[in-house]
Write a protein that holds these residues in place. Structure first.
Motif, PDB file in Angstrom:
ATOM      1  N   ASP A   1      49.159  40.134  -3.620  1.00  0.00           N
ATOM      2  CA  ASP A   1      49.730  41.660  -3.570  1.00  0.00           C
ATOM      3  C   ASP A   1      50.489  42.238  -4.397  1.00  0.00           C
ATOM      4  O   ASP A   1      51.483  42.441  -4.631  1.00  0.00           O
ATOM      5  CB  ASP A   1      48.896  43.049  -2.587  1.00  0.00           C
ATOM      6  N   SER A   2      51.608  41.055  -3.497  1.00  0.00           N
ATOM      7  CA  SER A   2      53.306  41.025  -3.501  1.00  0.00           C
ATOM      8  C   SER A   2      53.792  40.007  -4.300  1.00  0.00           C
ATOM      9  O   SER A   2      55.695  40.682  -4.234  1.00  0.00           O
ATOM     10  CB  SER A   2      53.715  41.882  -2.754  1.00  0.00           C
ATOM     11  N   TRP A   3      53.585  38.975  -4.492  1.00  0.00           N
ATOM     12  CA  TRP A   3      53.996  37.973  -5.304  1.00  0.00           C
ATOM     13  C   TRP A   3      54.894  38.025  -6.030  1.00  0.00           C
ATOM     14  O   TRP A   3      54.234  38.378  -7.107  1.00  0.00           O
ATOM     15  CB  TRP A   3      52.726  36.374  -4.922  1.00  0.00           C
ATOM     16  N   ASP A   4      56.114  37.802  -6.642  1.00  0.00           N
ATOM     17  CA  ASP A   4      56.843  38.141  -8.075  1.00  0.00           C
ATOM     18  C   ASP A   4      57.552  36.480  -7.952  1.00  0.00           C
ATOM     19  O   ASP A   4      58.878  36.544  -8.957  1.00  0.00           O
ATOM     20  CB  ASP A   4      57.428  38.757  -7.537  1.00  0.00           C
ATOM     21  N   THR A   5      57.312  35.382  -7.142  1.00  0.00           N
ATOM     22  CA  THR A   5      58.505  34.611  -7.842  1.00  0.00           C
ATOM     23  C   THR A   5      56.951  33.832  -8.993  1.00  0.00           C
ATOM     24  O   THR A   5      56.493  33.098  -9.357  1.00  0.00           O
ATOM     25  CB  THR A   5      58.018  33.550  -6.611  1.00  0.00           C
ATOM     26  N   PRO A   6      58.315  33.604 -10.125  1.00  0.00           N
ATOM     27  CA  PRO A   6      57.791  32.478 -11.191  1.00  0.00           C
ATOM     28  C   PRO A   6      57.211  31.774 -10.995  1.00  0.00           C
ATOM     29  O   PRO A   6      57.779  30.454 -10.172  1.00  0.00           O
ATOM     30  CB  PRO A   6      58.776  32.507 -12.428  1.00  0.00           C
ATOM     31  N   THR A   7      55.803  31.220 -11.515  1.00  0.00           N
ATOM     32  CA  THR A   7      54.879  30.412 -11.252  1.00  0.00           C
ATOM     33  C   THR A   7      54.459  29.459 -12.083  1.00  0.00           C
ATOM     34  O   THR A   7      54.250  29.970 -13.651  1.00  0.00           O
ATOM     35  CB  THR A   7      53.798  30.985  -9.748  1.00  0.00           C
ATOM     36  N   ASP A   8      54.553  28.335 -12.353  1.00  0.00           N
ATOM     37  CA  ASP A   8      53.966  27.511 -13.568  1.00  0.00           C
ATOM     38  C   ASP A   8      52.787  26.518 -12.836  1.00  0.00           C
ATOM     39  O   ASP A   8      53.177  26.147 -11.128  1.00  0.00           O
ATOM     40  CB  ASP A   8      54.967  26.513 -14.069  1.00  0.00           C
ATOM     41  N   LEU A   9      51.702  25.912 -13.429  1.00  0.00           N
ATOM     42  CA  LEU A   9      50.921  25.196 -13.260  1.00  0.00           C
ATOM     43  C   LEU A   9      51.166  23.489 -14.078  1.00  0.00           C
ATOM     44  O   LEU A   9      50.931  23.674 -14.972  1.00  0.00           O
ATOM     45  CB  LEU A   9      49.782  25.455 -14.240  1.00  0.00           C
ATOM     46  N   ALA A  10      51.194  22.914 -13.103  1.00  0.00           N
ATOM     47  CA  ALA A  10      51.629  21.559 -14.221  1.00  0.00           C
ATOM     48  C   ALA A  10      50.549  21.011 -13.696  1.00  0.00           C
ATOM     49  O   ALA A  10      49.457  20.420 -13.117  1.00  0.00           O
ATOM     50  CB  ALA A  10      52.369  20.630 -12.877  1.00  0.00           C
ATOM     51  N   VAL A  11      50.161  20.094 -14.596  1.00  0.00           N
ATOM     52  CA  VAL A  11      48.757  19.361 -15.073  1.00  0.00           C
ATOM     53  C   VAL A  11      49.498  17.926 -16.038  1.00  0.00           C
ATOM     54  O   VAL A  11      50.264  17.688 -16.421  1.00  0.00           O
ATOM     55  CB  VAL A  11      48.216  19.552 -15.856  1.00  0.00           C
ATOM     56  N   TYR A  12      48.872  16.553 -15.273  1.00  0.00           N
ATOM     57  CA  TYR A  12      49.485  15.416 -14.832  1.00  0.00           C
ATOM     58  C   TYR A  12      48.165  14.486 -14.738  1.00  0.00           C
ATOM     59  O   TYR A  12      47.718  14.924 -14.238  1.00  0.00           O
ATOM     60  CB  TYR A  12      50.870  15.539 -13.570  1.00  0.00           C
ATOM     61  N   THR A  13      48.752  12.642 -14.674  1.00  0.00           N
ATOM     62  CA  THR A  13      48.084  11.791 -14.626  1.00  0.00           C
ATOM     63  C   THR A  13      48.961  11.471 -13.678  1.00  0.00           C
ATOM     64  O   THR A  13      50.645  11.422 -13.501  1.00  0.00           O
ATOM     65  CB  THR A  13      48.199  11.447 -15.393  1.00  0.00           C
ATOM     66  N   LEU A  14      48.799  10.696 -12.565  1.00  0.00           N
ATOM     67  CA  LEU A  14      49.330   9.595 -11.473  1.00  0.00           C
ATOM     68  C   LEU A  14      49.600   8.297 -12.049  1.00  0.00           C
ATOM     69  O   LEU A  14      48.748   7.874 -13.082  1.00  0.00           O
ATOM     70  CB  LEU A  14      48.172   9.700  -9.846  1.00  0.00           C
ATOM     71  N   PRO A  15      51.020   8.037 -11.021  1.00  0.00           N
ATOM     72  CA  PRO A  15      51.705   6.887 -11.128  1.00  0.00           C
ATOM     73  C   PRO A  15      50.552   5.611 -10.965  1.00  0.00           C
ATOM     74  O   PRO A  15      49.397   5.774 -10.000  1.00  0.00           O
ATOM     75  CB  PRO A  15      52.407   6.438 -10.447  1.00  0.00           C
ATOM     76  N   PRO A  16      50.537   4.034 -12.441  1.00  0.00           N
ATOM     77  CA  PRO A  16      49.418   3.428 -11.183  1.00  0.00           C
ATOM     78  C   PRO A  16      49.747   3.327  -9.481  1.00  0.00           C
ATOM     79  O   PRO A  16      50.914   2.659  -9.619  1.00  0.00           O
ATOM     80  CB  PRO A  16      50.119   2.257 -12.162  1.00  0.00           C
ATOM     81  N   GLY A  17      49.165   3.078  -9.216  1.00  0.00           N
ATOM     82  CA  GLY A  17      48.372   2.914  -7.718  1.00  0.00           C
ATOM     83  C   GLY A  17      48.730   3.861  -6.262  1.00  0.00           C
ATOM     84  O   GLY A  17      48.350   3.555  -5.394  1.00  0.00           O
ATOM     85  N   VAL A  18      48.694   5.364  -7.346  1.00  0.00           N
ATOM     86  CA  VAL A  18      49.075   5.992  -6.655  1.00  0.00           C
ATOM     87  C   VAL A  18      47.237   6.603  -6.583  1.00  0.00           C
ATOM     88  O   VAL A  18      46.208   6.891  -7.333  1.00  0.00           O
ATOM     89  CB  VAL A  18      49.837   6.906  -7.562  1.00  0.00           C
ATOM     90  N   ARG A  19      46.378   6.683  -5.433  1.00  0.00           N
ATOM     91  CA  ARG A  19      45.967   7.879  -4.991  1.00  0.00           C
ATOM     92  C   ARG A  19      45.473   9.176  -4.697  1.00  0.00           C
ATOM     93  O   ARG A  19      46.379   8.900  -3.552  1.00  0.00           O
ATOM     94  CB  ARG A  19      44.897   6.517  -4.497  1.00  0.00           C
ATOM     95  N   ALA A  20      44.977   9.116  -4.813  1.00  0.00           N
ATOM     96  CA  ALA A  20      44.764  10.952  -4.128  1.00  0.00           C
ATOM     97  C   ALA A  20      43.580  11.277  -2.860  1.00  0.00           C
ATOM     98  O   ALA A  20      42.457  10.298  -3.103  1.00  0.00           O
ATOM     99  CB  ALA A  20      44.337  11.699  -5.426  1.00  0.00           C
ATOM    100  N   GLN A  21      44.231  11.267  -2.240  1.00  0.00           N
ATOM    101  CA  GLN A  21      43.075  11.575  -0.457  1.00  0.00           C
ATOM    102  C   GLN A  21      43.061  13.105  -0.469  1.00  0.00           C
ATOM    103  O   GLN A  21      43.289  14.489  -0.191  1.00  0.00           O
ATOM    104  CB  GLN A  21      43.925  11.318   0.231  1.00  0.00           C
TER     105      GLN A  21
END
Length: 336
Positions: free
Chosen positions: A125-145
């Protein structure tokens, strides 16, 4: 045959049954917006640049599972503030949902605020911090959990060894507190049950304290852990502080405090890899009060090692228009 004949008697009952079957097949129900994602195909968005192009064109596209999204303060150079050990990330299914918001609402604040709500931001309701959405690919060997509670404790054992700081009995009690929710109960209630911190005050933005009912184990564990990475510390120093300085009972409340303070697992965190918010789900055409707990669960979330944008193979930043704080009635009245 007249419309009246079709909607009365045996034929009416048959039509109702067919409609119910259709809802079951499509996975939709009255009050919900159907998910219009295209079938998986070779032309799914597979690069950050393609995602940005789809966003700009307000296209609804399928997104490859190799893409991830993280919201961050505008101007940051890392996915999460630099002290964090792991960053939180949204899945390709989340990214598809964001394209749907963009297609539906364009440059309206419903798009940007809807993304933050879907991610699981409180205090919108009161959030006023400028915010972006980063869309990206992962480095080789890095996995999401998947950020289940069990995943965190395994990662901590791998990093620090089996220090005894996270007893199995306490892990079990924490997991069970979140996995035994009855109908109508949610993860904010589970957080209250474990920590004592009162739900109503948390949702109003109150910090954990004895004044809002937080129990001694939770508060002492927060103090032992020391500053959060949001305050310039590091996750690993925070966990180390909890492990060595906390002298109270190693119970579920203490373990929850460590995850809260050191890795941004706030009171909306589900512990099962799904997002959740108490605001209206942007894709359910009902106000918050008319939405079920189940409908307020959102998309799939992951954790991955925090990284600078310069170290990612590719990424784009999409500024989110959040409009004016205090003029976001759709958060409770619903988006439709």
């Amino acid at each position: 045959m007249t419309l009246h004949q079709l909607t009365t008697g045996r034929r009416g009952r048959l039509l109702t049954a067919l409609a119910a079957c259709l809802f079951a097949v499509l996975g939709t129900a009255p009050g919900a917006l159907a998910d219009p994602r295209p079938a998986r195909a070779a032309d799914c968005v597979s690069t950050p640049a393609e995602y940005r192009a789809a966003w700009d064109a307000r296209e609804v596209r399928c997104v490859a599972p190799t893409l991830f999204g993280t919201t961050h303060t505008r101007g940051d150079t890392t996915l999460y503030p630099s002290g964090f050990w792991y960053a939180w990330a949204g899945s390709n299914t989340n990214l598809e949902r964001y394209l749907q918001l963009r297609s539906r609402y364009g440059d309206q604040p419903k798009t940007g605020v809807g993304v933050l709500s879907f991610v699981g931001y409180p205090g919108l309701d009161s959030w006023d911090t400028p915010t972006d959405l980063a869309v990206y690919t992962l480095p080789p060997g890095v996995r999401a959990q998947v950020p289940a509670f069990e995943t965190w404790f395994r990662l901590l054992d791998e990093e620090f060894g089996n220090t005894g700081a996270y007893p199995l009995a306490a892990q079990r009690d924490l997991v069970l507190a979140y996995s035994r929710l009855r109908k109508g109960e949610d993860v904010v209630g589970a957080f209250q049950d474990v920590t004592g911190c009162r739900r109503a005050q948390l949702l109003k933005g109150a910090a954990p304290s004895a004044a809002i009912g937080c129990n001694r184990s939770f508060l002492d564990a927060l103090a032992a852990a020391g500053p959060s990475p949001y305050d310039g510390a590091s996750s690993l120093d925070c966990f180390a502080g909890f492990q060595t300085r906390y002298t109270g009972p190693r119970n579920a409340a203490a373990l929850r405090a460590a995850l809260y303070q050191c890795q941004d697992a706030g009171f909306l965190n589900t512990g099962v890899g799904l997002g959740y918010n108490t605001y209206a789900n942007p894709f359910v055409c009902r106000p918050t009060a008319a939405q079920t707990v189940r409908q307020r669960y959102t998309g799939r979330e992951f954790i991955l090692p925090n990284a600078s944008f310069a170290d990612l193979p590719s990424h784009v930043d999409i500024p989110l228009d959040l409009g004016t704080p205090g003029r976001r009635g759709f958060l409770t009245k619903g988006y439709c």
